[in-house]
Design an enzyme around this catalytic site. Structure first.
Site: not given
Ligand code: KIV
Length: 262
Positions: A43-44, A82, A111, A113, A180
């Protein structure tokens, strides 16, 4: 490189360091395909692709759109999608949204969090045939609630908490864990405390593998440079210089040449 499976990823622990990179589109996914063990549609993308200040406004539709594109480009790589902020706040919602990811994309896993507090959700997903990657330590989705990006594992209490988080995520059925933004001794303690592989980002050398955001490691994202990033290419200046040359060639009337016309 052959496509990894959940079994081969788990077996890698202690034997081979795992490599993960983010990707958001078909073009780059194709370039990364078969070169790395894992691709994360992070989600970056809300920051580096969509230009937002943090990841919090990323949506399920956005993640599905980009995950589809990445899956179209990387047919030989294990792909993780994510789950964005607010899409897994309870187990029913988490399952509904994860099922969407499985039905609408070819992603292999999702994924989420969270540590102990998210274990019941991970358990519900894994018991409903969703493969889950955990994410503990600095969790970017907590950016506003914690008042910034806070490095974790700075004292023994916090290291113990990270270990409890990692064990809870593992017990709930996650097959892989991202850690992280933690002190390297904390990441080492977490890596040693669980049997699933732990992938670090800004977490030192002792984890079972590393992940970087593609636009950071290839030097395309210029707004800020986290300390832990190694830049393997200066993408931004390569692109800018090429575009400047293109403009110059047009203005100088050297493009197109006789060989570049019909
Ligand atoms: O969103 C993302 O790119 C991430 C990585 C930084 C692990 O969660």
């Amino acid at each position: 490189m052959n496509k990894q499976t959940i079994t081969s990823i788990q077996k890698a622990k202690g034997i081979k360091k795992l490599s993960m990179i983010t990707a958001y589109d078909t073009l780059f996914a194709k370039l990364f395909d078969g070169e790395v063990d894992l691709i994360l549609v992070g989600d970056s993308l809300n920051m580096s692709f969509a230009g937002c200040n943090d990841t919090l406004s990323a949506t399920m539709d956005q993640m599905i759109y980009h995950t589809k594109a990445v899956c179209n480009g990387a047919k030989n790589t294990f792909i993780i999608c994510d789950m964005p902020f607010g899409t897994y706040t309870n187990k029913k919602m988490a399952l509904k949204n994860s099922v969407k990811v499985y039905q609408q994309t070819a992603a292999d896993a999702v994924k989420i969090e969270g540590g102990e507090e998210k274990a019941h959700i991970i358990k519900y997903l894994t018991s409903n045939s969703i493969a889950v990657v955990g994410h503990i330590g600095l969790m970017p989705q907590n950016f506003r609630s914690e008042g910034g990006y806070k490095i974790k594992g700075k004292d023994n209490n916090n290291i113990s908490k990270l270990i409890l988080d990692a064990k809870a995520v593992e017990k709930a059925g996650a097959f892989l864990l991202v850690i992280e933004g933690v002190k390297s001794e904390a990441a080492q303690a977490v890596t040693n405390a669980v049997n699933i592989p732990v992938i670090g980002i800004g977490a030192g050398v002792d984890t079972d593998g590393q992940v970087l955001v593609w636009s950071d490691m290839l030097g395309f994202f210029e707004d800020f440079k986290p300390k832990f990033v190694r830049e393997y290419l200066n993408g931004a200046s390569l692109v800018k210089n090429s575009v400047r040359q293109y403009v110059k060639d047009i203005e100088d009337k050297t493009f197109p040449s006789n060989t570049e016309i019909y």
